[in-house]
Design an enzyme around this catalytic site. Structure first.
Site, short mmCIF file in Angstrom:
data_model
loop_
_atom_site.label_atom_id
_atom_site.label_comp_id
_atom_site.label_asym_id
_atom_site.label_seq_id
_atom_site.Cartn_x
_atom_site.Cartn_y
_atom_site.Cartn_z
N GLU A 1 -45.53 -7.74 0.77
CA GLU A 1 -44.17 -8.25 0.62
C GLU A 1 -43.16 -7.16 0.96
O GLU A 1 -43.18 -6.08 0.36
CB GLU A 1 -43.97 -8.74 -0.82
CG GLU A 1 -44.91 -9.88 -1.20
CD GLU A 1 -45.07 -10.05 -2.70
OE1 GLU A 1 -44.29 -9.44 -3.46
OE2 GLU A 1 -46.00 -10.77 -3.11
N GLU B 1 -49.66 -12.78 -4.05
CA GLU B 1 -50.47 -11.58 -4.25
C GLU B 1 -51.97 -11.81 -4.08
O GLU B 1 -52.68 -10.97 -3.52
CB GLU B 1 -50.19 -10.97 -5.63
CG GLU B 1 -48.86 -10.25 -5.74
CD GLU B 1 -47.67 -11.20 -5.87
OE1 GLU B 1 -46.53 -10.74 -5.76
OE2 GLU B 1 -47.90 -12.41 -6.10
N GLN C 1 -46.28 -5.26 -4.34
CA GLN C 1 -45.00 -4.57 -4.46
C GLN C 1 -44.88 -3.73 -5.74
O GLN C 1 -44.44 -2.59 -5.70
CB GLN C 1 -43.86 -5.58 -4.38
CG GLN C 1 -42.52 -4.95 -4.10
CD GLN C 1 -41.53 -5.96 -3.56
OE1 GLN C 1 -40.87 -6.66 -4.32
NE2 GLN C 1 -41.43 -6.05 -2.25
N ASP D 1 -47.17 -4.49 -11.96
CA ASP D 1 -47.26 -5.66 -12.82
C ASP D 1 -47.65 -6.91 -12.02
O ASP D 1 -48.30 -7.82 -12.56
CB ASP D 1 -45.94 -5.92 -13.53
CG ASP D 1 -45.61 -4.79 -14.49
OD1 ASP D 1 -45.93 -4.91 -15.67
OD2 ASP D 1 -45.04 -3.78 -14.05
N TYR D 2 -47.27 -6.97 -10.75
CA TYR D 2 -47.61 -8.13 -9.93
C TYR D 2 -49.09 -8.16 -9.58
O TYR D 2 -49.61 -9.18 -9.11
CB TYR D 2 -46.80 -8.13 -8.64
CG TYR D 2 -45.30 -8.21 -8.81
CD1 TYR D 2 -44.73 -8.49 -10.06
CD2 TYR D 2 -44.46 -7.99 -7.73
CE1 TYR D 2 -43.35 -8.56 -10.20
CE2 TYR D 2 -43.07 -8.06 -7.88
CZ TYR D 2 -42.52 -8.34 -9.12
OH TYR D 2 -41.16 -8.40 -9.25
N HIS E 1 -41.50 -5.24 -15.46
CA HIS E 1 -41.61 -4.21 -14.44
C HIS E 1 -41.92 -2.84 -15.04
O HIS E 1 -41.59 -1.81 -14.48
CB HIS E 1 -40.33 -4.13 -13.61
CG HIS E 1 -40.00 -5.38 -12.89
ND1 HIS E 1 -39.32 -6.42 -13.48
CD2 HIS E 1 -40.27 -5.78 -11.62
CE1 HIS E 1 -39.18 -7.41 -12.61
NE2 HIS E 1 -39.75 -7.05 -11.48
#
Length: 817
Positions: A508, A539, A561, A564-565, A606
């Site tokens: 991303e 993701e 990115q 946490d993602y 985040h």
């Protein structure tokens, strides 16, 4: 009756050749069905643990196998045994070896007994771990059980063909691709199309326009749940009609075909193969009106949830039954007026069926004999040893019982042998004679051999293992040039892309704007959109792209990115990537590099430090936590010379900090599994990693003002951690230990503590209780104050160290509170 031109156009064979092929297909289908029927009995009699079979799906898999070419890849699920037999990669004996979990890669080439039956794979690697010529064989990526988990990997397997067709510099990679002509074939059950991974992959493949053929085996049920509870309109092809390509828009070609119609299936699969292979257009084949003659698995009976009418329909429209009927009824008049038939009488098919039953029955017996034979030999050796021991030991009566119990087991397993021998050893703890030493050697050797059978190949065991790659220090000019750290990342990636044409970077915002932190600034413009590319917000399939492409010889760097993602993709990382080498007994690999960033960002979503959850879910993937961008760049350089997958977590707040610019970009290397002492000290050892180290360094300056000397160690690498055991050497000097981490209590700090105290025996050198300093149990609150009160601060570090020193010397370090 089928018209002769249809035969000619579909198969391009003479009638005799076509007849031979049809009858051979029927035999394969019957063999596969007999394997399913007999396999179920083996489970119900206790010889195998669990069975999940491909009965009812035989005929469409025969058609798929005809369109499947050398170099193609399958990414499927546990119903595809007929397909594997049809392409010559599974025999009936191997089928049963897998069912029995025979821990021998020569007997069960799919997984050496590490996966349940129905999970198929081919060998991509030679004995030394080097790539085979994948274009000279038909390939199957190793299956996993989680439903739709095969989908993300399928996307990458297909995308690799697009890369090989379009990227200059890969022309000599002929062991992996023939000009991008390979198709990736996916299979899935209709119920599993309800999973998000299915829709995410379908959408991504449509966007990327990759040569992927997606096959949906539709038997109307997902275990016991009917399609009306699974899929809108009860039809995946109906709800995906919007994906159909047209004159204005790119998209999919969609086919719907009945799974019992042999002729139409062959026609559809040939068309699908041609479209995907030549045009690089994804194809969906919805194969409906299939059956599941034995229900979902050996765990239950489908009579419990199917009506009598449905059960009767399944008997009538069983795909093999329909194929048999078609063969018997087939007649064709040639140009000379002669009537051509596949068989002159039903007796010919009956003979094929009898021969298939006989073949499968023998294969089952041979597989069972091979499986039990070697264990019986091992048991015989153990019994002989226990007999001699029982005659010498004062506890001979008890040992004789253990020996007799083992001897009474007609078909022992290795567990039985070790239970008897290890319990015997307890009775000998106060005795000494030669047979006891022999028993100890037997047990140790048996456990060592068991490691190879059941625990090897988690990580690379080849010369290319990243842990074998030594450090190459960054070099600098005499006039140090300080730059924003993100420039080091950018320029190092520039050097990597020049050096390695097989490297691709995607994620991303990774392409056009050069990632959100400008670590890829200008590289898409320089190297093109195929090598540095943007993706959608998805993701799991970003990871899947990386896995599939890495399995086909490319070296992808998949960017997530923020840390946490990564949770969106953690299931794919854990169930697929992390287990790939292990579950194939070292016969497949995917050296994917996952790039992300975390640490010290503020807020619940985040915060960037779910490390405990990550490291405990991805054993089989290196987890690297560099403290700055130079160290991170060095990790990428190291990993690209190795053959293992890895996760690199860059410091989110480090891109604008100043670092010295190395002159040997692309060549310096950060070693994996090696800690670094970044400050010497004598009173206490603090170990940490990533951005938290800067907090530690700030606190240590203040501690020095009150006479406390701290040694700081950067872990650098969590998986693996400190292979040289340098941390314990520090503790031997300081006699105290504090682990500082911004993960939750009991997370990565607990892991590090176990490694230091248990693996390195650090407890021997401690004069004070070892301690951890972590974040709070909740995720960090937003804002600077939220961060301060949620994560360890410099003041927290100071006071924690001071408290440890106060306990040791209360007179010198008087209590602060």
């Amino acid at each position: 009756m089928m018209h002769s031109t249809e035969i000619a156009n579909t198969q391009k064979l003479s009638f005799n050749d076509f007849k031979k092929e049809v009858l051979n297909d029927y035999k394969i289908a019957r063999i596969s069905r007999e394997c399913s029927l007999l396999g179920r009995r083996e489970v119900l009699t206790g010889k195998a643990k669990f069975g999940i079979f491909g009965d009812g799906k035989e005929v469409p898999q025969l058609a798929m196998a005809k369109a499947f070419k050398n170099g193609d890849f399958r990414s499927g699920y546990y119903r595809d045994q007929t397909f594997m037999m049809a392409i010559g990669e599974l025999t009936a004996q191997q089928f049963f070896a897998g069912l029995y979990a025979h821990a021998d890669i020569n007997q069960d080439p799919m997984s050496a007994g590490r996966q349940m039956g129905g999970h198929f794979a081919t060998h991509s690697l030679n004995e030394n771990g080097d790539w085979k010529n994948l274009t000279a064989q038909k390939n199957s990526s190793s299956d996993i059980s989680p439903t739709a988990g095969q989908m993300p990997r399928l996307l990458g397997l297909a995308q690799a063909s697009k890369i090989y067709r379009n990227v200059k510099g890969l022309e000599n990679h002929t062991s992996f691709s023939n000009k991008g002509n390979e198709v990736a074939w996916g299979t899935i059950g209709n119920a599993s199309t309800s999973e998000g991974l299915f829709f995410e992959t379908i959408n991504a493949a449509g966007v990327l326009q990759v040569p992927m053929v997606m096959n949906v085996w539709d038997d109307e049920y997902g275990i016991s749940v009917h399609a009306k509870h699974q899929t809108t309109k009860e039809s995946i092809s109906e709800i995906l009609k919007g994906f159909q390509r047209d004159n204005k828009n790119k998209g999919y070609e969609i086919f719907v075909v009945n799974g019992w119609d042999y002729v139409q299936l062959i026609d559809v699969y040939n068309k699908a193969s041609k479209i995907a292979r030549e045009e690089h257009v994804p194809v969906l084949i919805h194969v409906k009106e299939l059956t599941q003659p034995q229900g979902h698995s050996t765990s239950g009976s489908h009579e419990r949830y199917k009506s009598k009418e449905r059960l009767q329909w399944e008997q009538d429209f069983d795909c093999i039954t329909q194929m048999r009927k078609w063969i018997l009824e087939f007649e064709l008049q040639d140009e000379e007026g002669k009537i051509l038939k596949f068989v002159d009488s039903e007796e010919e098919l009956i003979n094929i069926e009898k021969e298939s039953k006989k073949l499968v029955s023998k294969a089952k017996r041979d597989a069972w004999a091979a499986f039990t034979g070697e264990i019986k030999a091992e048991s015989k050796t153990a019994i002989s040893l226990l007999t001699k021991i029982s005659e010498k030991s004062s506890n001979g009566t008890f040992i004789s019982k253990l020996k007799n119990d083992l001897e009474a087991i007609n078909e022992p397993i290795r567990k039985d042998i070790l239970i008897a021998t290890r319990k015997t050893l307890r009775y000998l703890k106060d005795e000494n004679f030669s047979e006891k030493i022999e028993l100890q050697k037997f047990i140790k050797k048996y456990l060592k051999e068991a490691y190879s059978k059941y625990s090897s190949h988690l990580m690379s065991e080849t010369e290319a293992a990243p842990s074998n790659i030594f450090e190459v220090a960054p070099e600098y000019t005499s006039e140090e040039k300080l730059v924003d750290a993100r420039v080091i990342m950018r320029d190092n990636f520039d050097a990597i892309l020049k050096k390695h044409p097989e490297v691709l970077i995607f994620g991303e915002d990774a392409g056009y704007i050069g990632d959100v932190n400008q670590g890829l600034e200008g590289l898409q413009e320089k190297f093109g959109e195929f090598r540095v590319s943007d993706t959608g917000i998805r993701e799991a399939t970003i990871l899947g792209q990386g896995i599939g492409m890495a399995m086909r010889g490319l070296r992808p760097i998949a960017e997530i990115q923020y840390l946490d993602y990564l949770l969106y993709a953690l299931q794919i990382m854990s169930d697929d990537l992390a287990t790939l080498r292990y579950r194939t007994f070292g016969k497949q690999k995917a050296p994917l590099i996952i790039r992300t960033r975390g640490h010290r960002l503020e807020g619940i979503w985040h915060a960037g430090s779910p490390m405990g959850g990550i490291i405990n879910n991805v054993r089989g993937i290196h987890v690297l936590v560099p403290r700055n961008m130079t160290k991170a760049a060095g990790f990428y350089n190291t990993l690209l010379e190795g053959d293992d997958p890895a996760l690199v977590i860059e410091c989110l707040n480090g891109y604008r900090l100043k670092e010295k610019l190395p002159t040997n970009l692309g060549d310096f290397k950060t070693p994996i599994g090696v800690v670094e002492t970044i400050k010497q000290g004598t009173d206490i050892t603090i170990i940490s990693y990533g951005s938290t180290l800067r907090i530690v360094e700030e606190a240590v300056k203040d501690l020095a003002q009150v006479g406390i000397s701290v040694e700081i160690i950067d872990a650098q690498s969590l998986l693996p951690f400190d292979l040289n055991h340098d941390t314990v050497k520090s503790i031997a000097k300081t006699n105290r230990l504090l682990v500082v981490d911004e993960d939750v209590p009991g997370g990565a700090s607990a892991y590090l503590l176990q490694e230091i105290l248990e693996t390195q025996n650090g407890y021997r050198h401690l004069d004070s209780k070892p301690a951890t300093l972590t974040s709070k149990a909740h995720r960090p609150a937003y804002g600077t104050d939220g961060d301060y009160f949620s994560k360890p601060s410099a003041e927290d570090v100071f006071e924690k160290v001071y408290e440890i020193m106060h306990e040791s010397n209360p007179e010198k370090y008087k209590s602060l509170y």
